[in-house]
Design a protein around this motif. Structure first.
Motif, PDB file in Angstrom:
ATOM      1  N   ILE A  34       0.851  -1.189   0.000  1.00 57.46           N
ATOM      2  CA  ILE A  34       0.000   0.000   0.000  1.00 57.46           C
ATOM      3  C   ILE A  34       0.887   1.238   0.000  1.00 57.46           C
ATOM      4  N   LEU A  35       0.643   2.119  -0.963  1.00 49.32           N
ATOM      5  CA  LEU A  35       1.456   3.320  -1.124  1.00 49.32           C
ATOM      6  C   LEU A  35       0.982   4.457  -0.217  1.00 49.32           C
ATOM      7  N   ARG A  36       1.913   5.127   0.406  1.00 49.85           N
ATOM      8  CA  ARG A  36       1.601   6.351   1.123  1.00 49.85           C
ATOM      9  C   ARG A  36       1.341   7.473   0.127  1.00 49.85           C
ATOM     10  N   PRO A  37       0.630   8.524   0.507  1.00 49.43           N
ATOM     11  CA  PRO A  37       0.363   9.627  -0.423  1.00 49.43           C
ATOM     12  C   PRO A  37       1.627  10.213  -1.043  1.00 49.43           C
ATOM     13  N   THR A  43       2.763  10.406  -5.136  1.00 49.67           N
ATOM     14  CA  THR A  43       3.225  11.606  -5.823  1.00 49.67           C
ATOM     15  C   THR A  43       4.594  11.393  -6.462  1.00 49.67           C
ATOM     16  N   ASP A  44       5.492  10.765  -5.730  1.00 45.20           N
ATOM     17  CA  ASP A  44       6.831  10.509  -6.265  1.00 45.20           C
ATOM     18  C   ASP A  44       6.768   9.611  -7.502  1.00 45.20           C
ATOM     19  N   LEU A  45       5.948   8.563  -7.429  1.00 44.84           N
ATOM     20  CA  LEU A  45       5.846   7.638  -8.547  1.00 44.84           C
ATOM     21  C   LEU A  45       5.174   8.305  -9.745  1.00 44.84           C
ATOM     22  N   ALA A  46       4.154   9.121  -9.491  1.00 43.56           N
ATOM     23  CA  ALA A  46       3.474   9.827 -10.580  1.00 43.56           C
ATOM     24  C   ALA A  46       4.427  10.782 -11.283  1.00 43.56           C
ATOM     25  N   THR A  47       5.247  11.467 -10.518  1.00 37.70           N
ATOM     26  CA  THR A  47       6.217  12.391 -11.101  1.00 37.70           C
ATOM     27  C   THR A  47       7.236  11.640 -11.942  1.00 37.70           C
ATOM     28  N   SER A  48       7.691  10.496 -11.434  1.00 38.04           N
ATOM     29  CA  SER A  48       8.645   9.672 -12.180  1.00 38.04           C
ATOM     30  C   SER A  48       8.041   9.179 -13.484  1.00 38.04           C
ATOM     31  N   ALA A  49       6.784   8.752 -13.444  1.00 40.50           N
ATOM     32  CA  ALA A  49       6.121   8.248 -14.645  1.00 40.50           C
ATOM     33  C   ALA A  49       5.924   9.362 -15.668  1.00 40.50           C
ATOM     34  N   SER A  50       5.558  10.548 -15.196  1.00 40.00           N
ATOM     35  CA  SER A  50       5.353  11.675 -16.100  1.00 40.00           C
ATOM     36  C   SER A  50       6.662  12.039 -16.814  1.00 40.00           C
ATOM     37  N   HIS A  51       7.743  12.039 -16.062  1.00 39.07           N
ATOM     38  CA  HIS A  51       9.048  12.338 -16.667  1.00 39.07           C
ATOM     39  C   HIS A  51       9.431  11.255 -17.671  1.00 39.07           C
ATOM     40  N   GLN A  54      11.819   0.445 -12.094  1.00 37.64           N
ATOM     41  CA  GLN A  54      12.945   0.575 -11.174  1.00 37.64           C
ATOM     42  C   GLN A  54      12.597   1.491 -10.006  1.00 37.64           C
ATOM     43  N   ALA A  55      11.851   2.552 -10.285  1.00 37.67           N
ATOM     44  CA  ALA A  55      11.425   3.452  -9.210  1.00 37.67           C
ATOM     45  C   ALA A  55      10.523   2.727  -8.220  1.00 37.67           C
ATOM     46  N   MET A  56       9.674   1.852  -8.729  1.00 38.28           N
ATOM     47  CA  MET A  56       8.797   1.094  -7.838  1.00 38.28           C
ATOM     48  C   MET A  56       9.574   0.092  -6.997  1.00 38.28           C
ATOM     49  N   ARG A  57      10.651  -0.473  -7.556  1.00 35.15           N
ATOM     50  CA  ARG A  57      11.495  -1.368  -6.762  1.00 35.15           C
ATOM     51  C   ARG A  57      12.062  -0.636  -5.560  1.00 35.15           C
ATOM     52  N   VAL A  58      12.392   0.646  -5.728  1.00 37.44           N
ATOM     53  CA  VAL A  58      12.871   1.445  -4.607  1.00 37.44           C
ATOM     54  C   VAL A  58      11.771   1.589  -3.563  1.00 37.44           C
ATOM     55  N   LEU A  59      10.548   1.846  -4.020  1.00 35.58           N
ATOM     56  CA  LEU A  59       9.429   1.971  -3.087  1.00 35.58           C
ATOM     57  C   LEU A  59       9.179   0.670  -2.335  1.00 35.58           C
TER      58      LEU A  59
END
Length: 316
Positions: A169-172, A176-184, A273-278
Motif C-alpha cells: 500500500i502506497l503512502r500519499p 506523488t513521487d511515482l506519478a512524477t517519475s512516470a510523467s518524466h 525501477q522506481a517502484m522497486r525502490v518503493l
C-alpha cells in the motif's frame, strides 16, 4: 489398492463422463473470457483436449511496442487462468494446474487437467466468487465514495497472498513521487509516439497518458493505491500476479470496492525501477492498482466488449 490404482480409476471415471467434463471445461473457458486484461487485449488462446485445457498467448493480440516482453499479456492470461479455476471449482470439479509446462515454449502458459469430482460439496464462497465473475468490470470513473476501510483492504491483501503474490500500500507521498517519475519517463521515452499509436489502434481512441497515477490532490483523493508485486520477475511470476489480480478483483467486487489497474508505470523500465525502490528491494512490481468506491447514485458503466468464446478456444 495403491495410490496409482486410485488415480487410474479416477481418470477412468473422468473419461467415462466426458460430455459432462467437456461442458464444464467449455463453461470455464467462457468464464475465463470475462477476465480483465491490460488495454482489453484479451491475449489468450485455449485448447481443449479430452479432460484438459491448455492456455497459450495469442500472438495476434500482443502489444509489440507497449509490452515487448509480454509481461502484461502473461499477467492478463493469469487472470483468465484464475477465472477458469474458479469456474471449475464452482461446478464441483477438482483440477490440477501446471504452469509454464515447457520452458522451451514460453507462449504455452498453463496446462489445466480435470482430476475428477471434488471430494466435498462446493462451498458458498466458491459459488459466490464464480457469480462475481459475471458482474466484475473495470470502472475508470473518478472515485466519489468514501475511502475503503481496513477490513476490506485486509481481505483484498489476503486474496492476493493466497495466490503467491503481495500487495504494498502506497503512502500519499509515494504516489506523488511515482506519478512524477512516470510523467518524466513519458516525456523522455524515445518510443512514446509509437506507443501511443499502438494503444490508439487497440483502443480506438487517443489514449494520451491514460492509466497514469494522478499528481496532486484530485478527484481520486479518497483512493488507495497499491503495488501488486512478487519475489521474482519471470513469466511464472507474471502469471501468478495475474491470478492474484483476479482473486483480488473478485474479492474487492464482493465487498463493494472498485479496482482500476494502472499499467503505464509498468510499461517503462525506469518507472519499474522506481517502484522497486518503493518496495525497498524486497520484490518486483507487476502492476499498480487504484482501489476505492463509487457513490451509490452513480450508474455503472458498460462492460468492455468481449471476444466470442469460439474465437478463444480450439477443440480437438
Amino acid at each position: 489398492m495403491t495410490p496409482n490404482d486410485v488415480r487410474t480409476d479416477v481418470q477412468a471415471d473422468v473419461r467415462a463422463d466426458t460430455p459432462t467434463v467437456t461442458g464444464a471445461l467449455a463453461h470455464a473457458v467462457a468464464a475465463a473470457g470475462l477476465a480483465p486484461s491490460i488495454h482489453n487485449t484479451q491475449p489468450w488462446r485455449w485448447r481443449m483436449t479430452g479432460d484438459s485445457l491448455d492456455l497459450d498467448l495469442e500472438p495476434s493480440r500482443l502489444l509489440r511496442v507497449v509490452d515487448p516482453d509480454t509481461r502484461l499479456a502473461t499477467l492478463s492470461c493469469g487472470a483468465a487462468l484464475h477465472h477458469a479455476r474458479v469456474s471449475l471449482a464452482a461446478q464441483g470439479w477438482r483440477a490440477t494446474v501446471t504452469r509454464i509446462p515447457d520452458p522451451a515454449h514460453p507462449e504455452h502458459l498453463a496446462h489445466l487437467r480435470v482430476d475428477g469430482p471434488a471430494p466435498a460439496p462446493v462451498d458458498a464462497l466458491t459459488v459466490r466468487r464464480a457469480h462475481t465473475i459475471g458482474i466484475r468490470h473495470t470502472d475508470r470513473r473518478p472515485l466519489t465514495g468514501p475511502p475503503i476501510g481496513p477490513a476490506e483492504l485486509d481481505t483484498i491483501v489476503t486474496a492476493v497472498e493466497a495466490e503467491g503474490a503481495s500487495l504494498h500500500i502506497l503512502r500519499p507521498d509515494q504516489v506523488t513521487d511515482l506519478a512524477t517519475s512516470a510523467s518524466h519517463a513519458h516525456r523522455t521515452e524515445p518510443h512514446e509516439a509509437r506507443r501511443q499509436a499502438e494503444l490508439a489502434h487497440w483502443t480506438g481512441r487517443d489514449p494520451g497518458h491514460y492509466g497514469d497515477l494522478p499528481v496532486g490532490d484530485g478527484p481520486d483523493r479518497s483512493a488507495t493505491f497499491a503495488i501488486l508485486y512478487g519475489h521474482a520477475d519471470q513469466p511464472l511470476d507474471w502469471l501468478h500476479a495475474g491470478e492474484a489480480l483476479s482473486a483480488a478483483w473478485l474479492t474487492a467486487t464482493e465487498t463493494g470496492v472498485g479496482v482500476l489497474p494502472l499499467s503505464a508505470t509498468i510499461e517503462m523500465t525506469s518507472t519499474r525501477q522506481a517502484m522497486r525502490v518503493l518496495l525497498s528491494g524486497v520484490g518486483y512490481p507487476h502492476l499498480v492498482l487504484r482501489l476505492g468506491t463509487i457513490g451509490p447514485d452513480d450508474t455503472d458503466p458498460p462492460h468492455a466488449p468481449r471476444l466470442p468464446t469460439d474465437q478463444i478456444i480450439d477443440s480437438s
